[in-house]
Design a protein around this motif. Structure first.
Motif, mmCIF file in Angstrom:
data_model
loop_
_atom_site.group_PDB
_atom_site.id
_atom_site.type_symbol
_atom_site.label_atom_id
_atom_site.label_comp_id
_atom_site.label_asym_id
_atom_site.label_seq_id
_atom_site.Cartn_x
_atom_site.Cartn_y
_atom_site.Cartn_z
ATOM 1 N N GLU A 98 0.800 -1.149 0.037
ATOM 2 C CA GLU A 98 -0.071 0.121 0.224
ATOM 3 C C GLU A 98 0.774 1.355 -0.127
ATOM 4 O OE1 GLU A 98 -3.505 0.450 -0.169
ATOM 5 O OE2 GLU A 98 -2.999 -1.357 -1.070
ATOM 6 N N ARG A 99 1.962 1.235 0.546
ATOM 7 C CA ARG A 99 2.958 2.196 0.718
ATOM 8 C C ARG A 99 3.334 2.583 -0.659
ATOM 9 N NH1 ARG A 99 6.739 4.368 4.188
ATOM 10 N NH2 ARG A 99 7.614 6.212 3.118
ATOM 11 N N VAL A 100 3.712 1.597 -1.428
ATOM 12 C CA VAL A 100 4.318 1.432 -2.811
ATOM 13 C C VAL A 100 3.208 2.073 -3.630
ATOM 14 C CG1 VAL A 100 5.270 0.203 -4.787
ATOM 15 C CG2 VAL A 100 6.067 -0.177 -2.523
ATOM 16 N N GLN A 105 1.060 6.056 -7.373
ATOM 17 C CA GLN A 105 -0.113 6.672 -7.847
ATOM 18 C C GLN A 105 0.173 8.206 -7.660
ATOM 19 O OE1 GLN A 105 -3.224 4.244 -8.385
ATOM 20 N NE2 GLN A 105 -2.658 5.788 -10.079
ATOM 21 N N ALA A 106 0.910 8.738 -6.641
ATOM 22 C CA ALA A 106 1.148 10.005 -6.671
ATOM 23 C C ALA A 106 1.811 10.642 -7.804
ATOM 24 C CB ALA A 106 1.659 10.377 -5.231
ATOM 25 N N ARG A 126 11.473 -3.568 6.997
ATOM 26 C CA ARG A 126 10.467 -2.934 6.356
ATOM 27 C C ARG A 126 10.630 -2.060 5.381
ATOM 28 N NH1 ARG A 126 6.850 1.530 7.071
ATOM 29 N NH2 ARG A 126 4.583 1.001 6.264
ATOM 30 N N GLU A 127 11.800 -1.125 5.655
ATOM 31 C CA GLU A 127 12.150 -0.295 4.561
ATOM 32 C C GLU A 127 12.781 -0.723 3.246
ATOM 33 O OE1 GLU A 127 11.267 3.036 4.746
ATOM 34 O OE2 GLU A 127 10.146 2.480 6.317
ATOM 35 N N THR A 183 12.658 -2.259 -2.344
ATOM 36 C CA THR A 183 12.355 -3.361 -3.072
ATOM 37 C C THR A 183 11.209 -3.502 -4.105
ATOM 38 O OG1 THR A 183 13.922 -4.938 -1.621
ATOM 39 C CG2 THR A 183 12.359 -5.743 -3.491
ATOM 40 N N VAL A 184 10.139 -3.281 -3.594
ATOM 41 C CA VAL A 184 8.733 -3.287 -4.227
ATOM 42 C C VAL A 184 8.710 -2.068 -5.016
ATOM 43 C CG1 VAL A 184 6.428 -3.466 -4.285
ATOM 44 C CG2 VAL A 184 7.484 -4.784 -2.705
ATOM 45 N N LEU A 185 9.163 -0.758 -4.375
ATOM 46 C CA LEU A 185 9.204 0.366 -5.286
ATOM 47 C C LEU A 185 10.039 0.303 -6.365
ATOM 48 C CD1 LEU A 185 8.167 3.211 -5.160
ATOM 49 C CD2 LEU A 185 9.959 3.882 -3.578
#
Length: 358
Positions: free
Chosen positions: A210-212, A217-218, A241-242, A247-249
């Motif tokens: 969700e963070r990614v 989306q922004a 977590r970071e 990684t996903v970002l």
């Protein structure tokens, strides 16, 4: 001399099998090979029927021994995993089924051992990643040391410029200083995974996704749809977590940039999918449960010429790209005892991250 042809039509049914089938005689000479065998062994039927098990495979003696045992009727059929070595080609990891087909004939069925092939690929990727990390670390330090001296010398030189020409000549010293700063940023990015401590805590993978999603989306507010396909039963696990967000970002951001034409057309799509995988082997360790995370896009796919090298440092398929995003992603995933894989073709690129779960 080639082996005599089998009776016409005798093996018509074998032509349709997906499994590779060889018919050999008591001396190990190949008398018949179906199309699947041609594909697996990468040799034409004509060439195969002029060969023996000993000429096809450098370690073919083991398979030849199984054939002799079958002809001696020691068992009805024998199943065994073998690695068949070939000169100048990759070895074949196969599950073999050997059975007698008559007085002087043996049928050998070869099924590619996908799991072993996957383990070998993961091991090669891990070895390559370790070599890359050592290369990056050493290269970055070698660049970093003289870089500070170059920047400092340019600053001192700027102070010594004659006042009459200071404004004109400082343009050149500023170029040196700015390029040195740019290289410093690159070196810092190269060293980032080795400098930052691995901070372990409880991680909810959906909070990461969700963070990614919000960040992408922004940056791309129109023309791009980010779909969520979550298995909400996935438990929390211990991790950084970071690092996982980064990684996903990195993967999702690369996807969004590759989707530029489709974003302009308004039909770009990224899917974040989570599932649980069971009985998974990661880096030679068997886990009962693993997180199976997919980042999927409908872009043009990864260029074939870089597909085998996309996790290497400084390899980028985009003009102006640093070529570090996927390298860092792979490093972070491996620090979590996981693996990262990719399948890509025009219209679909699927990055898959597997991480062990408690």
């Amino acid at each position: 001399m080639s082996a005599p042809d089998p009776a016409p039509g005798r093996f018509n049914g074998l032509e349709l099998l997906a499994s590779a089938v060889l018919l050999v005689d008591g001396e190990g000479a190949v008398r018949y090979a179906n199309p699947a065998a041609e594909n697996l062994i990468e040799t034409s039927q004509k060439q195969l029927t002029r060969s023996t098990l000993l000429t096809l495979f450098t370690n073919g003696a083991e398979l030849a021994d199984l054939c002799r045992e079958a002809l001696a009727h020691r068992w009805s059929d024998r199943r065994q995993d073998l690695t068949l070595e070939r000169t100048g080609r990759e070895p074949l990891h196969v599950h073999t089924i050997v059975s007698s087909a008559g007085e002087n004939e043996v049928v050998i069925e070869l099924r590619e051992n996908v799991q072993q092939k996957k383990l070998d690929r993961e091991e090669r990727m891990l070895d390559q990643s370790q070599a890359n990390k050592e290369l990056i670390r050493n290269l970055a330090h070698e660049i970093k040391n003289p870089l500070g001296g170059i920047r400092g010398a340019a600053q001192l030189l700027e102070l010594e410029l004659p006042p009459a020409h200071a404004a004109e000549l400082s343009e050149y010293t500023q170029v040196i200083i700015k390029e040195a700063d740019r290289l410093q940023v690159l070196v810092d990015r190269l060293l980032a995974p080795h400098r930052r401590p691995h901070i372990v805590g409880d991680v909810n993978i959906h909070e990461v996704c969700e963070r990614v999603r919000s960040l992408i989306q922004a940056e791309f507010p129109t023309g791009l749809t980010i779909k969520r396909d979550y298995d909400t039963s996935i438990p929390e696990f211990r991790g950084d977590r970071e690092q996982l967000i980064q990684t996903v970002l990195n993967i999702a951001h690369n996807a969004a940039q590759a989707l530029a034409p489709r974003i302009a057309a308004g039909d770009a799509e990224i899917i974040l999918r989570t599932r649980v995988a069971r009985q998974v082997t990661l880096a030679k360790v068997r886990y009962g449960l693993a997180l199976d995370l997919h980042i999927i896009d409908n872009g043009p796919g990864i260029a074939p010429e870089i597909r085998d090298r996309m996790f290497y440092p400084l390899v980028s398929g985009r003009s102006g790209g640093s070529g570090l995003g996927l390298t860092l992603a792979q490093t972070f995933v491996q620090q979590h005892m996981g693996v990262i894989e990719c399948e890509s073709r025009p219209g679909l690129t699927d990055f898959r991250i597997l991480l062990p779960l408690p």
